[in-house]
Design a protein around this motif. Structure first.
Motif, PDB file in Angstrom:
ATOM      1  N   SER A 175      35.243  -8.448 -17.485  1.00 26.97           N
ATOM      2  CA  SER A 175      33.844  -8.398 -17.905  1.00 26.97           C
ATOM      3  C   SER A 175      33.073  -7.308 -17.180  1.00 26.97           C
ATOM      4  O   SER A 175      33.501  -6.802 -16.134  1.00 26.97           O
ATOM      5  CB  SER A 175      33.170  -9.746 -17.635  1.00 26.97           C
ATOM      6  N   LEU A 176      31.918  -6.978 -17.730  1.00 26.01           N
ATOM      7  CA  LEU A 176      31.037  -6.021 -17.061  1.00 26.01           C
ATOM      8  C   LEU A 176      30.535  -6.573 -15.733  1.00 26.01           C
ATOM      9  O   LEU A 176      30.277  -5.806 -14.812  1.00 26.01           O
ATOM     10  CB  LEU A 176      29.866  -5.662 -17.971  1.00 26.01           C
ATOM     11  N   HIS A 177      30.391  -7.908 -15.624  1.00 27.50           N
ATOM     12  CA  HIS A 177      30.023  -8.505 -14.337  1.00 27.50           C
ATOM     13  C   HIS A 177      31.046  -8.117 -13.265  1.00 27.50           C
ATOM     14  O   HIS A 177      30.676  -7.774 -12.138  1.00 27.50           O
ATOM     15  CB  HIS A 177      29.976 -10.030 -14.460  1.00 27.50           C
ATOM     16  N   ASP A 178      32.334  -8.178 -13.617  1.00 23.77           N
ATOM     17  CA  ASP A 178      33.382  -7.813 -12.666  1.00 23.77           C
ATOM     18  C   ASP A 178      33.289  -6.342 -12.272  1.00 23.77           C
ATOM     19  O   ASP A 178      33.422  -5.985 -11.100  1.00 23.77           O
ATOM     20  CB  ASP A 178      34.763  -8.082 -13.270  1.00 23.77           C
ATOM     21  N   MET A 179      33.068  -5.478 -13.281  1.00 25.76           N
ATOM     22  CA  MET A 179      33.006  -4.046 -13.014  1.00 25.76           C
ATOM     23  C   MET A 179      31.778  -3.702 -12.171  1.00 25.76           C
ATOM     24  O   MET A 179      31.847  -2.894 -11.240  1.00 25.76           O
ATOM     25  CB  MET A 179      32.989  -3.264 -14.336  1.00 25.76           C
ATOM     26  N   LYS A 180      30.642  -4.325 -12.486  1.00 21.58           N
ATOM     27  CA  LYS A 180      29.417  -4.070 -11.715  1.00 21.58           C
ATOM     28  C   LYS A 180      29.578  -4.534 -10.279  1.00 21.58           C
ATOM     29  O   LYS A 180      29.142  -3.851  -9.334  1.00 21.58           O
ATOM     30  CB  LYS A 180      28.236  -4.768 -12.380  1.00 21.58           C
ATOM     31  N   ILE A 188      37.653  -0.229  -6.227  1.00 18.94           N
ATOM     32  CA  ILE A 188      38.219   0.310  -7.459  1.00 18.94           C
ATOM     33  C   ILE A 188      38.076  -0.749  -8.541  1.00 18.94           C
ATOM     34  O   ILE A 188      38.368  -1.928  -8.314  1.00 18.94           O
ATOM     35  CB  ILE A 188      39.700   0.676  -7.251  1.00 18.94           C
ATOM     36  N   ALA A 189      37.604  -0.350  -9.724  1.00 20.59           N
ATOM     37  CA  ALA A 189      37.319  -1.291 -10.797  1.00 20.59           C
ATOM     38  C   ALA A 189      38.332  -1.121 -11.928  1.00 20.59           C
ATOM     39  O   ALA A 189      38.365  -0.082 -12.583  1.00 20.59           O
ATOM     40  CB  ALA A 189      35.905  -1.071 -11.329  1.00 20.59           C
ATOM     41  N   ILE A 190      39.157  -2.147 -12.143  1.00 25.74           N
ATOM     42  CA  ILE A 190      40.155  -2.124 -13.212  1.00 25.74           C
ATOM     43  C   ILE A 190      39.818  -3.224 -14.210  1.00 25.74           C
ATOM     44  O   ILE A 190      39.714  -4.399 -13.847  1.00 25.74           O
ATOM     45  CB  ILE A 190      41.579  -2.336 -12.672  1.00 25.74           C
ATOM     46  N   ALA A 191      39.652  -2.843 -15.468  1.00 25.80           N
ATOM     47  CA  ALA A 191      39.340  -3.803 -16.517  1.00 25.80           C
ATOM     48  C   ALA A 191      40.588  -4.160 -17.313  1.00 25.80           C
ATOM     49  O   ALA A 191      41.499  -3.332 -17.466  1.00 25.80           O
ATOM     50  CB  ALA A 191      38.285  -3.228 -17.455  1.00 25.80           C
ATOM     51  N   VAL A 192      40.633  -5.385 -17.805  1.00 23.37           N
ATOM     52  CA  VAL A 192      41.717  -5.829 -18.686  1.00 23.37           C
ATOM     53  C   VAL A 192      41.115  -6.363 -19.980  1.00 23.37           C
ATOM     54  O   VAL A 192      39.960  -6.806 -20.011  1.00 23.37           O
ATOM     55  CB  VAL A 192      42.591  -6.907 -18.013  1.00 23.37           C
ATOM     56  N   LEU A 193      41.913  -6.330 -21.042  1.00 20.12           N
ATOM     57  CA  LEU A 193      41.434  -6.686 -22.372  1.00 20.12           C
ATOM     58  C   LEU A 193      41.872  -8.082 -22.797  1.00 20.12           C
ATOM     59  O   LEU A 193      41.928  -8.386 -23.987  1.00 20.12           O
ATOM     60  CB  LEU A 193      41.929  -5.651 -23.390  1.00 20.12           C
ATOM     61  N   SER A 194      42.147  -8.958 -21.826  1.00 11.74           N
ATOM     62  CA  SER A 194      42.563 -10.325 -22.118  1.00 11.74           C
ATOM     63  C   SER A 194      41.383 -11.293 -22.146  1.00 11.74           C
ATOM     64  O   SER A 194      41.579 -12.509 -22.241  1.00 11.74           O
ATOM     65  CB  SER A 194      43.602 -10.794 -21.096  1.00 11.74           C
ATOM     66  N   GLY A 195      40.168 -10.742 -22.080  1.00 12.14           N
ATOM     67  CA  GLY A 195      38.960 -11.532 -22.216  1.00 12.14           C
ATOM     68  C   GLY A 195      38.196 -11.105 -23.457  1.00 12.14           C
ATOM     69  O   GLY A 195      38.694 -10.320 -24.268  1.00 12.14           O
ATOM     70  N   PRO A 196      36.964 -11.582 -23.617  1.00 10.31           N
ATOM     71  CA  PRO A 196      36.197 -11.277 -24.830  1.00 10.31           C
ATOM     72  C   PRO A 196      35.724  -9.831 -24.937  1.00 10.31           C
ATOM     73  O   PRO A 196      35.505  -9.336 -26.047  1.00 10.31           O
ATOM     74  CB  PRO A 196      34.994 -12.229 -24.736  1.00 10.31           C
ATOM     75  N   ALA A 197      35.532  -9.126 -23.838  1.00  7.03           N
ATOM     76  CA  ALA A 197      34.986  -7.763 -23.884  1.00  7.03           C
ATOM     77  C   ALA A 197      36.005  -6.786 -24.446  1.00  7.03           C
ATOM     78  O   ALA A 197      37.217  -6.913 -24.219  1.00  7.03           O
ATOM     79  CB  ALA A 197      34.552  -7.317 -22.489  1.00  7.03           C
ATOM     80  N   GLU A 203      35.267   0.609 -20.842  1.00  7.40           N
ATOM     81  CA  GLU A 203      35.712   1.922 -20.366  1.00  7.40           C
ATOM     82  C   GLU A 203      34.670   2.677 -19.544  1.00  7.40           C
ATOM     83  O   GLU A 203      35.011   3.261 -18.507  1.00  7.40           O
ATOM     84  CB  GLU A 203      36.186   2.776 -21.545  1.00  7.40           C
ATOM     85  N   PRO A 204      33.382   2.703 -19.958  1.00  9.99           N
ATOM     86  CA  PRO A 204      32.413   3.462 -19.160  1.00  9.99           C
ATOM     87  C   PRO A 204      32.194   2.896 -17.761  1.00  9.99           C
ATOM     88  O   PRO A 204      31.721   3.616 -16.872  1.00  9.99           O
ATOM     89  CB  PRO A 204      31.124   3.365 -19.999  1.00  9.99           C
ATOM     90  N   ALA A 205      32.540   1.624 -17.561  1.00 15.27           N
ATOM     91  CA  ALA A 205      32.270   0.972 -16.280  1.00 15.27           C
ATOM     92  C   ALA A 205      33.491   0.866 -15.381  1.00 15.27           C
ATOM     93  O   ALA A 205      33.369   0.453 -14.225  1.00 15.27           O
ATOM     94  CB  ALA A 205      31.703  -0.431 -16.535  1.00 15.27           C
ATOM     95  N   ALA A 206      34.669   1.220 -15.900  1.00 19.95           N
ATOM     96  CA  ALA A 206      35.917   0.979 -15.165  1.00 19.95           C
ATOM     97  C   ALA A 206      36.623   2.269 -14.797  1.00 19.95           C
ATOM     98  O   ALA A 206      36.459   3.304 -15.444  1.00 19.95           O
ATOM     99  CB  ALA A 206      36.842   0.107 -16.015  1.00 19.95           C
TER     100      ALA A 206
END
Length: 225
Positions: A175-180, A188-197, A203-206
């Motif tokens: 989530s964006l909460h995690d990235m923020k 370091i901010a790594i996003a995964v696509l296993s949630g709703p976002a 991408e812009p936040a990670a």
């Protein structure tokens, strides 16, 4: 450091089942069930949260606050306790086998933690049910005394507990909460696509976006460790 729901576990498979069960248990009739569903941004028929639901990155207490106006006579503390108790029993569906992945990460010297906006007791119960508790050095929930994401305080508590500089820590979340929170903590901010976002949102936040946590070993190898 891992977020839990949407990261270690599929979000809708976990919290969709929780929301459906609790709404059906609390609702007086179909119309009441629809009002409870709308209050938390949940599609009762599809058993999934709407993309803008406040519950996705929120705490159980925040979900209770949204439901409370539709439950006359209920008290917030009692409702939070009920929702927390139900959360400990939800189905857990991991995007990849957790124990082998976490063992592999520890095998290359990683220290691991959970930082979730769920309750710490629920996070520990879920880790125990998945058989991975001993693979985590630290487990932090919204009620662990450090606040909830997107504040960086719970992430920095992990860094302090293990005496690791924030810039050497990877925060993995959906989530964006995690990235923020990661950005605010200097991690370091790594996003995964296993949630709703979706990817376009994250991408812009990670620093990187992976399909799921199973991509971490390859990402670490490309990064050089």
């Amino acid at each position: 450091m891992f977020d839990k729901d949407g990261t270690l576990f599929d979000f809708d498979a976990t919290w969709g089942a929780w929301a459906k069960a609790r709404i059906e248990a609390m609702a007086r009739d179909d119309a009441h069930a629809m009002s409870l569903s709308a209050a938390i941004g949940f599609d009762l028929e599809q058993v999934e949260f709407e993309a803008d639901s406040a519950v996705i990155a929120g705490t159980v207490e925040e979900a209770a606050e949204l439901l409370l106006p539709h439950l006359p006579g209920r008290e917030l503390d009692e409702l939070v306790a009920e929702l927390d108790a139900a959360a400990r029993e939800v189905p857990l569906v991991a995007p990849v086998p957790l124990a082998p992945l976490l063992t592999e990460l520890r095998g290359v010297g990683m220290r691991l933690g959970i930082c979730t906006n769920d309750a710490e007791a629920t996070a520990r119960a879920h880790a125990a049910r998945a058989g991975v508790t001993e693979l985590f050095d630290v487990i932090i929930g919204y009620d662990s005394g450090h606040g909830a994401k997107p504040t960086p305080r719970p992430l920095l508590a992990f860094a302090d507990a293990l005496e690791i500089a924030p810039e050497e820590i990877v925060m993995v979340g959906d989530s964006l909460h995690d990235m923020k929170a990661a950005r605010a903590a200097g991690m370091i901010a790594i996003a995964v696509l296993s949630g709703p976002a979706r990817r376009a949102e994250l991408e812009p936040a990670a620093d990187a976006v992976l399909d799921n946590i199973g991509g971490l070993p390859d990402w670490l190898a490309r990064r050089g460790g």
